[in-house]
Design an enzyme around this catalytic site. Structure first.
Site, PDB file in Angstrom:
ATOM      1  CG  ASP A  34     -15.750   8.075  -5.854  1.00  0.00           C
ATOM      2  OD1 ASP A  34     -15.627   9.226  -5.381  1.00  0.00           O
ATOM      3  OD2 ASP A  34     -15.261   7.054  -5.342  1.00  0.00           O
ATOM      4  CD  GLN A  35     -20.323   5.751  -8.684  1.00  0.00           C
ATOM      5  OE1 GLN A  35     -20.258   6.695  -7.889  1.00  0.00           O
ATOM      6  NE2 GLN A  35     -20.222   4.498  -8.304  1.00  0.00           N
ATOM      7  CD  GLU A  36     -23.419  12.951  -8.944  1.00  0.00           C
ATOM      8  OE1 GLU A  36     -24.510  13.470  -9.185  1.00  0.00           O
ATOM      9  OE2 GLU A  36     -22.900  12.950  -7.809  1.00  0.00           O
ATOM     10  CG  LEU A  84      17.312  18.200   7.723  1.00  0.00           C
ATOM     11  CD1 LEU A  84      16.027  17.643   8.314  1.00  0.00           C
ATOM     12  CD2 LEU A  84      17.515  19.637   8.162  1.00  0.00           C
ATOM     13  CD  GLU A 114       8.093  21.089   9.916  1.00  0.00           C
ATOM     14  OE1 GLU A 114       8.646  20.367   9.058  1.00  0.00           O
ATOM     15  OE2 GLU A 114       7.929  22.303   9.777  1.00  0.00           O
ATOM     16  CE  LYS A 116      15.008  13.011   8.151  1.00  0.00           C
ATOM     17  NZ  LYS A 116      14.910  12.032   7.087  1.00  0.00           N
ATOM     18  CG  ASP A 118      11.390   6.690   5.579  1.00  0.00           C
ATOM     19  OD1 ASP A 118      12.250   7.250   4.881  1.00  0.00           O
ATOM     20  OD2 ASP A 118      11.484   5.523   5.980  1.00  0.00           O
ATOM     21  CD  GLU A 173      10.567  13.189   2.185  1.00  0.00           C
ATOM     22  OE1 GLU A 173      11.018  14.357   1.996  1.00  0.00           O
ATOM     23  OE2 GLU A 173      11.291  12.219   2.428  1.00  0.00           O
ATOM     24  CE1 TYR A 225      11.322  19.609   3.335  1.00  0.00           C
ATOM     25  CE2 TYR A 225      10.077  17.573   3.188  1.00  0.00           C
ATOM     26  CZ  TYR A 225      11.176  18.337   2.844  1.00  0.00           C
ATOM     27  OH  TYR A 225      12.112  17.827   1.992  1.00  0.00           O
ATOM     28  CE  LYS A 313      16.964   9.255   9.709  1.00  0.00           C
ATOM     29  NZ  LYS A 313      17.993   8.693   9.150  1.00  0.00           N
ATOM     30  CB  CYS A 407       7.864 -26.643  -6.831  1.00  0.00           C
ATOM     31  SG  CYS A 407       6.502 -26.428  -5.660  1.00  0.00           S
ATOM     32  CB  CYS A 410       4.199 -29.969  -7.268  1.00  0.00           C
ATOM     33  SG  CYS A 410       4.866 -28.614  -8.243  1.00  0.00           S
ATOM     34  CB  CYS A 425       6.122 -23.622  -8.389  1.00  0.00           C
ATOM     35  SG  CYS A 425       5.168 -25.076  -8.879  1.00  0.00           S
ATOM     36  CB  CYS A 430       1.878 -26.474  -7.596  1.00  0.00           C
ATOM     37  SG  CYS A 430       2.708 -26.459  -5.997  1.00  0.00           S
TER      38      CYS A 430
HETATM   39  S1  IVH Z   1      13.522  20.103   6.208  1.00  0.00           S
HETATM   40  C1  IVH Z   1      17.141  22.473   4.954  1.00  0.00           C
HETATM   41  N1  IVH Z   1      11.382  18.869   7.148  1.00  0.00           N
HETATM   42  O1  IVH Z   1      14.435  14.614   5.258  1.00  0.00           O
HETATM   43  C2  IVH Z   1      15.967  21.701   5.435  1.00  0.00           C
HETATM   44  N2  IVH Z   1      12.867  17.635   5.768  1.00  0.00           N
HETATM   45  O2  IVH Z   1      17.539  14.475   5.695  1.00  0.00           O
HETATM   46  C3  IVH Z   1      15.721  20.505   4.652  1.00  0.00           C
HETATM   47  N3  IVH Z   1      12.163  15.321   5.328  1.00  0.00           N
HETATM   48  O3  IVH Z   1      15.773  16.063   2.380  1.00  0.00           O
HETATM   49  C4  IVH Z   1      14.679  19.602   4.998  1.00  0.00           C
HETATM   50  N4  IVH Z   1      10.296  15.387   6.497  1.00  0.00           N
HETATM   51  O4  IVH Z   1      13.525  14.865   2.204  1.00  0.00           O
HETATM   52  C5  IVH Z   1      12.500  18.760   6.401  1.00  0.00           C
HETATM   53  N5  IVH Z   1       9.440  17.908   8.013  1.00  0.00           N
HETATM   54  C6  IVH Z   1      10.546  17.810   7.276  1.00  0.00           C
HETATM   55  C7  IVH Z   1      10.885  16.602   6.597  1.00  0.00           C
HETATM   56  C8  IVH Z   1      12.066  16.565   5.863  1.00  0.00           C
HETATM   57  C9  IVH Z   1      11.083  14.639   5.718  1.00  0.00           C
HETATM   58  C10 IVH Z   1      13.267  14.772   4.503  1.00  0.00           C
HETATM   59  C11 IVH Z   1      13.629  15.643   3.350  1.00  0.00           C
HETATM   60  C12 IVH Z   1      15.065  16.006   3.554  1.00  0.00           C
HETATM   61  C13 IVH Z   1      15.552  14.927   4.457  1.00  0.00           C
HETATM   62  C14 IVH Z   1      16.677  15.449   5.312  1.00  0.00           C
END
Ligand code: IVH
Length: 517
Positions: A34-36, A84, A114, A116, A118, A173, A225, A313, A407, A410, A425, A430
């Site tokens: 990291d230093q280099e 989606l 895949e 999803k 967040d 994302e 993605y 979900k 508080c 105190c 506070c 305290c």
């Molecule tokens: S595909 C038309 N793949 O989820 C296809 N979305 O509610 C569009 N997201 O807007 C998205 N992981 O922000 C896709 N593996 C994944 C994802 C993904 C997260 C998010 C993305 C999208 C939202 C859809």
């Protein structure tokens, strides 16, 4: 090196730094310390300061953020950013696959599954191999140009390998890892700033910063993605997109499943559910996509979402319980945090009897009252939080949560912080604040004073034996005999630990003092 011109040297350093960055993030290996790395970066910075005309957009120095801007410019997406449709049950998932089968008129349809992630959706465009811009989804047609904030993400290449499409628009994302998020919140506590509720909020808040130097200090990360466009090549499936992303050094999701049946999809969804806790980022579901672009075109889309993909979900891990009372915790910086005491309830692997209420504004916003039936939620490793009230279960006996004017420890009159969210506070003496500061000082990450646990610290403060960390170093055997439940042996251990701590590395002392900002 001596006959190298500054332009040549800068070009060399840029290539070198970008190469080391790629090694680290893509191939997970290092050739220099990291230093280099920092020394090379500093050398490049010095050349660029002396010769600003040598600064290029892909220079690694451009990741540190620049002067604040007035507001974000809007950019039109070259291809619309759709969202989606969601499903919450295996039946709905099976129904989705049945629609796909019917639409394509065959039984087996290759799909990918895949995670999803967040976070916050982003579209990133490279032109001539150089990062051109990063745009938020916005309304799907136009979004905010958040390039300067996104450029601070070290994992994101500012320049693509020459083997990749040079005009390339990819979708992904932006997120914060669970670890990075926890650390950020600890630092905010330390600095007396309000905590972020979850990694997604923290990410969204960071991308909206007009000062990219703030973003540069936050632990942003990115995963890709999807593809909007790639010049000069034929991409015919989502699987090929994964390959293309890999080749370009753009990180894709760590887990991907391939299957061609409804049962296979459900298995992948269950498998992801069992593995997602160990992923470095928060996931709230699985995304199922028909693999072949030909099939995708045939299935088409509705006005808002494709018919060839769907999000499954996962149920957020929630439980319902009663709010018995609200206690107020005083933090090291004096911040007053309301904590819900609950009827104990089992939630994703453990019994929960406390949950955070974040701050008094949140309590007012969610209209939380003592005696309420509440929904609590645990996201990842984060402490449980009260997310909502079951208002229909109210009996009329529920009482509002009093907002403290003094508080609780105190009795000093409380103050609101600059952002008007956190009550504080203001009394540094305290006893509760002193205890928190002492606990931090003796903790493993700081001075590591074994034998000085919470109960000893509490007694030392309550008996008035220590008012600040320096008092620790005045303690003797006779004074310590006043502590309850501490025999001669433990007193010797405490004194030895205090003595040993004088030899700790200076950084431990500095960190242990917890100096604000
Ligand atoms: S595909 C038309 N793949 O989820 C296809 N979305 O509610 C569009 N997201 O807007 C998205 N992981 O922000 C896709 N593996 C994944 C994802 C993904 C997260 C998010 C993305 C999208 C939202 C859809």
């Amino acid at each position: 090196m001596s006959d190298e011109s500054p332009a040549e040297r800068a070009a060399f350093l840029r290539e070198e730094l970008n190469r080391h960055n790629r090694l680290y993030y893509v191939e997970a290996r290092t050739e220099i310390s990291d230093q280099e790395f920092d020394a090379l970066l500093r050398e490049l910075q010095e050349i660029e300061t002396a010769h600003p005309e040598l600064i290029t957009p892909d220079s690694p120095t451009q990741r540190v953020g620049g002067a604040p801007i007035e507001g974000f410019t809007q950019i039109r997406h070259s291809v619309r950013m759709m969202s989606l449709d969601n499903t919450y049950s295996e039946e709905e998932m099976t129904a989705f696959f049945a629609r796909v089968q019917k639409g394509l008129g065959r039984e087996k349809v290759a799909c990918v599954v895949e995670p999803k992630v967040d976070g916050v959706a982003i579209s990133i465009r490279y032109e001539d191999g150089q990062l051109k811009h990063a745009v938020t989804r916005g309304d799907g047609t136009v979004g905010d140009d958040v390039t300067s904030n996104v450029k601070t993400i070290r994992r994101l290449p500012l320049k693509l390998p020459t083997s990749s499409p040079q005009t390339f628009e990819v979708r992904g994302e932006v997120f914060m890892t669970k670890e990075g998020f926890a650390k950020l919140n600890d630092e905010r506590d330390e600095a007396g700033e309000a905590r972020f509720a979850n990694p997604r909020n923290a990410t969204a808040g960071t991308l909206k910063q007009l000062d990219s130097r703030i973003a540069a200090r936050r632990p942003l990360d990115i995963v890709f993605y999807g593809l909007a466009s790639a010049e000069g090549i034929n991409v015919e499936s989502q699987s090929e997109v994964h390959q293309l992303l890999d080749d370009a050094g753009l990180r894709k999701a760590d887990l991907v499943w391939r299957t061609d049946s409804a049962e296979g999809i459900l298995e992948a969804i269950r498998d992801l559910d069992s593995k997602r806790k160990s992923l470095p980022y928060e996931t709230d579901g699985a995304v199922v996509k028909v693999d072949a672009f030909g099939d995708q075109r045939e299935l088409g889309e509705t006005s808002k979402a494709p018919r060839w993909a769907i999000a499954y979900k996962y149920q957020a891990e929630q439980a319902i319980t009663q709010l018995l009372s609200v206690d107020i915790q005083v933090g090291r910086t004096g911040a007053l945090t309301p904590v819900a005491r609950l009827t104990p309830v089992f939630l994703s692997g453990s019994t929960v009897s406390n949950a955070t209420l974040h701050n008094f504004e949140e309590i007012a916003r969610k209209d939380i009252r003592i005696g309420d039936t509440v929904v609590i939620e645990k996201a990842g490793e984060i402490i449980p939080a009260v997310v909502m009230v079951k208002k229909e279960m109210r009996t009329g006996t529920e009482a509002p949560v009093p907002v403290p004017t003094a508080c609780p420890v105190c009795q000093t009159e409380v103050r609101k912080d600059e952002e008007q969210v956190v009550l504080r506070c203001p009394n540094p003496q305290c006893p509760e604040q002193v205890k928190r500061r002492m606990e931090h000082f003796v903790s493993r990450g700081a001075m590591d004073l074994r034998g000085l646990g919470e109960s000893v610290v509490a007694q030392l403060v309550d008996l008035g034996l220590v008012k600040s960390v320096s008092d620790l170093y005045q303690l003797d055997e006779l004074t310590l005999t006043r502590l309850e439940r501490q025999g001669t042996k433990s007193i010797q251990n405490i004194l030895k630990a205090i003595e040993d701590s004088k030899k700790q590395d200076p950084w431990r002392l500095l960190f242990g003092l917890g100096i604000l900002h």
